[in-house]
Design a protein around this motif. Sequence first.
Motif, PDB file in Angstrom:
ATOM      1  N   UNK A   1      -9.335 -10.100 -13.977  1.00 33.34           N
ATOM      2  CA  UNK A   1      -9.874 -10.756 -15.176  1.00 33.34           C
ATOM      3  C   UNK A   1     -10.317 -12.186 -14.851  1.00 33.34           C
ATOM      4  N   UNK A   2      -9.671 -12.837 -13.906  1.00 28.08           N
ATOM      5  CA  UNK A   2     -10.071 -14.193 -13.529  1.00 28.08           C
ATOM      6  C   UNK A   2     -11.477 -14.210 -12.923  1.00 28.08           C
ATOM      7  N   UNK A   3     -11.892 -13.100 -12.335  1.00 27.19           N
ATOM      8  CA  UNK A   3     -13.229 -13.033 -11.730  1.00 27.19           C
ATOM      9  C   UNK A   3     -14.269 -12.454 -12.676  1.00 27.19           C
ATOM     10  N   UNK A   4     -13.866 -12.075 -13.882  1.00 30.54           N
ATOM     11  CA  UNK A   4     -14.788 -11.411 -14.807  1.00 30.54           C
ATOM     12  C   UNK A   4     -15.999 -12.277 -15.157  1.00 30.54           C
ATOM     13  N   UNK A   5     -15.862 -13.565 -15.470  1.00 35.23           N
ATOM     14  CA  UNK A   5     -17.058 -14.355 -15.812  1.00 35.23           C
ATOM     15  C   UNK A   5     -18.106 -14.375 -14.713  1.00 35.23           C
ATOM     16  N   UNK A   6     -17.670 -14.497 -13.459  1.00 36.78           N
ATOM     17  CA  UNK A   6     -18.624 -14.542 -12.350  1.00 36.78           C
ATOM     18  C   UNK A   6     -19.308 -13.183 -12.157  1.00 36.78           C
ATOM     19  N   UNK A   7     -18.548 -12.104 -12.261  1.00 37.70           N
ATOM     20  CA  UNK A   7     -19.151 -10.780 -12.102  1.00 37.70           C
ATOM     21  C   UNK A   7     -20.080 -10.448 -13.264  1.00 37.70           C
ATOM     22  N   UNK A   8     -19.706 -10.861 -14.473  1.00 38.51           N
ATOM     23  CA  UNK A   8     -20.574 -10.645 -15.629  1.00 38.51           C
ATOM     24  C   UNK A   8     -21.897 -11.390 -15.467  1.00 38.51           C
ATOM     25  N   UNK A   9     -21.836 -12.604 -14.950  1.00 41.78           N
ATOM     26  CA  UNK A   9     -23.067 -13.374 -14.742  1.00 41.78           C
ATOM     27  C   UNK A   9     -23.986 -12.672 -13.743  1.00 41.78           C
ATOM     28  N   UNK A  10     -23.413 -12.050 -12.730  1.00 41.66           N
ATOM     29  CA  UNK A  10     -24.220 -11.330 -11.735  1.00 41.66           C
ATOM     30  C   UNK A  10     -24.929 -10.146 -12.381  1.00 41.66           C
TER      31      UNK A  10
ATOM     32  N   UNK B   1      -2.154   9.613 -10.686  1.00 40.67           N
ATOM     33  CA  UNK B   1      -2.867   8.830 -11.688  1.00 40.67           C
ATOM     34  C   UNK B   1      -2.354   7.394 -11.738  1.00 40.67           C
ATOM     35  N   UNK B   2      -1.027   7.229 -11.741  1.00 44.44           N
ATOM     36  CA  UNK B   2      -0.466   5.882 -11.845  1.00 44.44           C
ATOM     37  C   UNK B   2      -0.849   5.035 -10.646  1.00 44.44           C
ATOM     38  N   UNK B   3      -0.943   5.626  -9.466  1.00 45.71           N
ATOM     39  CA  UNK B   3      -1.306   4.864  -8.263  1.00 45.71           C
ATOM     40  C   UNK B   3      -2.797   4.550  -8.211  1.00 45.71           C
ATOM     41  N   UNK B   4      -3.620   5.527  -8.559  1.00 46.46           N
ATOM     42  CA  UNK B   4      -5.066   5.375  -8.343  1.00 46.46           C
ATOM     43  C   UNK B   4      -5.794   4.692  -9.494  1.00 46.46           C
ATOM     44  N   UNK B   5      -5.293   4.816 -10.710  1.00 48.93           N
ATOM     45  CA  UNK B   5      -6.031   4.313 -11.871  1.00 48.93           C
ATOM     46  C   UNK B   5      -5.238   3.295 -12.675  1.00 48.93           C
ATOM     47  N   UNK B   6      -4.019   3.640 -13.077  1.00 48.08           N
ATOM     48  CA  UNK B   6      -3.255   2.762 -13.956  1.00 48.08           C
ATOM     49  C   UNK B   6      -2.892   1.448 -13.281  1.00 48.08           C
ATOM     50  N   UNK B   7      -2.772   1.439 -11.965  1.00 44.99           N
ATOM     51  CA  UNK B   7      -2.442   0.200 -11.267  1.00 44.99           C
ATOM     52  C   UNK B   7      -3.586  -0.804 -11.308  1.00 44.99           C
ATOM     53  N   UNK B   8      -4.814  -0.316 -11.509  1.00 44.38           N
ATOM     54  CA  UNK B   8      -5.992  -1.193 -11.554  1.00 44.38           C
ATOM     55  C   UNK B   8      -6.426  -1.445 -13.000  1.00 44.38           C
TER      56      UNK B   8
ATOM     57  N   UNK C   1      -2.996  -4.246 -27.028  1.00 40.67           N
ATOM     58  CA  UNK C   1      -4.353  -4.561 -27.461  1.00 40.67           C
ATOM     59  C   UNK C   1      -5.074  -5.415 -26.411  1.00 40.67           C
ATOM     60  N   UNK C   2      -4.377  -6.378 -25.839  1.00 42.57           N
ATOM     61  CA  UNK C   2      -4.998  -7.215 -24.788  1.00 42.57           C
ATOM     62  C   UNK C   2      -5.318  -6.369 -23.553  1.00 42.57           C
ATOM     63  N   UNK C   3      -4.416  -5.477 -23.175  1.00 46.83           N
ATOM     64  CA  UNK C   3      -4.654  -4.647 -21.986  1.00 46.83           C
ATOM     65  C   UNK C   3      -5.825  -3.696 -22.192  1.00 46.83           C
TER      66      UNK C   3
ATOM     67  N   UNK D   1       1.038  -5.600 -14.258  1.00 45.06           N
ATOM     68  CA  UNK D   1      -0.269  -5.974 -14.804  1.00 45.06           C
ATOM     69  C   UNK D   1      -0.925  -7.086 -13.993  1.00 45.06           C
ATOM     70  N   UNK D   2      -0.330  -7.465 -12.875  1.00 45.73           N
ATOM     71  CA  UNK D   2      -0.852  -8.587 -12.083  1.00 45.73           C
ATOM     72  C   UNK D   2      -2.247  -8.306 -11.535  1.00 45.73           C
ATOM     73  N   UNK D   3      -2.511  -7.076 -11.092  1.00 48.17           N
ATOM     74  CA  UNK D   3      -3.829  -6.753 -10.547  1.00 48.17           C
ATOM     75  C   UNK D   3      -4.899  -6.895 -11.634  1.00 48.17           C
ATOM     76  N   UNK D   4      -4.597  -6.403 -12.824  1.00 47.47           N
ATOM     77  CA  UNK D   4      -5.553  -6.512 -13.921  1.00 47.47           C
ATOM     78  C   UNK D   4      -5.811  -7.973 -14.284  1.00 47.47           C
TER      79      UNK D   4
END
Length: 766
Positions: free
Chosen positions: A465-474, A261-268, A400-402, A458-461
Amino acid sequence: MAERVPDGRSRRPATSCLLCRKRKIRCNHETPCSNCLRARNENCVYESNNQPMPISRARLSQVQTAPAPRPQESVPLASASSASGSTLLNHASRSLEASSTAASTPPSQSSVLDAESMRLKLRIRDLEDQLSQLASRPVDSSHENPNSNIQTLNSTIGGTFHVHCEGSSLGQQPAIARSVTHKTRLFGQSHWAVNGVLLIRDVFESIDAHSRPETTKAWSGIERCKSLARFIKPQRTFSWLSSSTPNLPPKEISDALVDCYLRSTESIHRILHIPTFHRDYEAVWISNMAAADRAFVIQLSLVLAIGAVTYDEHFSLRTSATQWVCAARSWLSEPKSKSQLDIQTLQIGLLFLVAQERLGLVEDSTWISVGALLRKAIYMGLHRDPAFLPKRTTLAAEMRRRLWNTILEMTLQSSLTSGGPPFISLDDFDTAPPGNFDDDQIMTEDPVPQPPNSFTQVSIAIAFRETFPQRLAVVKFLNDLASPVAYDKTLQLDARLRTAYKSLGRTLLAYSRSTTVAPAPSPYEIRMADFIMHRYLLSLHAPYFGASFSETVYAFSRKVVVESSLKIWRAGYPVTINNSSLVPEANELQRLITCSSGFYPAGAIHAAFLIAIDLRMQLKEDESIEPAPLRPDLLSVIYESKQWCLQVIKAGETSVKGYLLMSIITTQIEGLMHGLREGEITSRMIKAVEEVEEKCMPMLTAMASEYQVPRNEFGDAPQPMDLAKDNETMGDFGCMPSDTLFDFANTEPMAWMFNDNPSMGMPSLW
């Protein structure tokens, strides 16, 4: 002179129209009157003995000085106002008819007729002014769109569905598929079937034209597989629904599942605080299980269920994982003494949604469930940054932020998969991205975030998040109702998304090339980034993929679709050197795609399907005597995907429709490669349908043997009537077919293409 009534009073002649007299409202005595115009009453009638109302001198002077309307002058009409315009023109024509009739009256009434003629001319001018105002109004596309049309497709293998199409802003044909209506559901443009059904329409029609249920055993074989699948699926969950106490495995297996679980889900997607989870996890094994906190036991069971998906290649713990998820469902449905609005309950809700989707146990669309969780998080104030709320500890603020960050990701992914609008915008929240902390850091007072170039848990998350605005617009552009079909807008979003993707790649590459001993992204995390970002690129250009076969203006979209599909497939199934096996971490994504349901396997099958369609089109477009050779890297994908569909069934999937689809398309491509005639290719495709039962029925029978499937004297497969009898004891979970199972006129075998509510392990399209 006014007429006298018997009581001596004089009765004035009625001058109002009949409708105004009936409603007892003031009439302006025009033809038609203002009230009839407002009510769109085309029959404004006065009593026959009423004289036309004389026009006032002031009004008459205005009429005499106003220019007369030109008889041949055309008035522009808005498309959305055609109904109103035609009504007004009808009034004008009737007025002209009235004037022509009045022209034949005696000369004694000439003065009155002149006034009436002026009044009619003035009325015509007023009507023209109203038409001009209607033409200047913006068109309301929600009521009528002249560029939209609905194509209804119906076939034995495909069922009945309605494709809503719209013309491109460039005026190119064919029209672009915008959505699909199937039964009671409407799927937006990002759902893969919206564009997929039109691309294989010819396959459906060809098979229908050359086969009938009474002349081939192909359909009866598919229905036997479906009948067995309908028995297996409810059996997996029926016996666990009454228990809310999970039966956890031994600690050695639990440890392995937690690591998966920690490798496949929590890391992302960050949901848990890992040190706190490990502390409570060890306490469960030290103390009596019955004395452990029940909420944490439910949380742990969901972690184990998610980890079981990638535990091995065959999902050997599927039955146990199903029991753990059903136990969590029972616990969540229990009445609580008070509202459960806290971080732990929100964590359990997130884990429950992930586990349901991965195991294909979603009662309703994941998109609907995520929407409810989003509103719960907003109700708890997670959409506001902790800096604007009462002071909290760093641990509470960062969690809360995570959690809010993970809810945003799940909202976006479920919207992309289901084709529903995301119902979230950047203006709806001000919560900052998570801080660059390791989990141990936020347990101390006033910790200092690590530098951006330092890789943390938390670096991957943060990078996603930096790409979230562009993906949301799509996703908004694809699924929002008001979005236009505009190719120039697609290219703009493509440029922004590629810029964000390059920035993400540079960030992950910088972590990997760090010369320090600090941790770096795993191969799984890097490949996951490729997989996710190319899914958005693929979805953005997929609507123009079919049109690109006939319109060169969309050639760029065709190239993007093919290359993104290849990268998505290779992210899950990379080419190995000398057939060497991958390390377990690198193999994690392949297991996730094979054994799970939802976002990841849906992306894999979509990619393989589009590659197959492109190869087929290349062969059809080729005009040489000998078919041109196809790209080996693309050709290998269709054979790998066909075998992958069998691996998915071995891992516990009960639907054979994925293998059916890839078998048909692969057979058609092979026939085109060998230069066969259309009739012979169709015969081979029908033969491929017949072979599906030979390949899949033994695996389904092995699954069903665990549940004491009733057998008959003619073979191992259960008969439809036997399964229907068993269904009588299954209560609300019975879904066995009746005698109408083989009535092909009433069934829709390809409904799996539009189902984002999977019942078992394959992706949301099954």
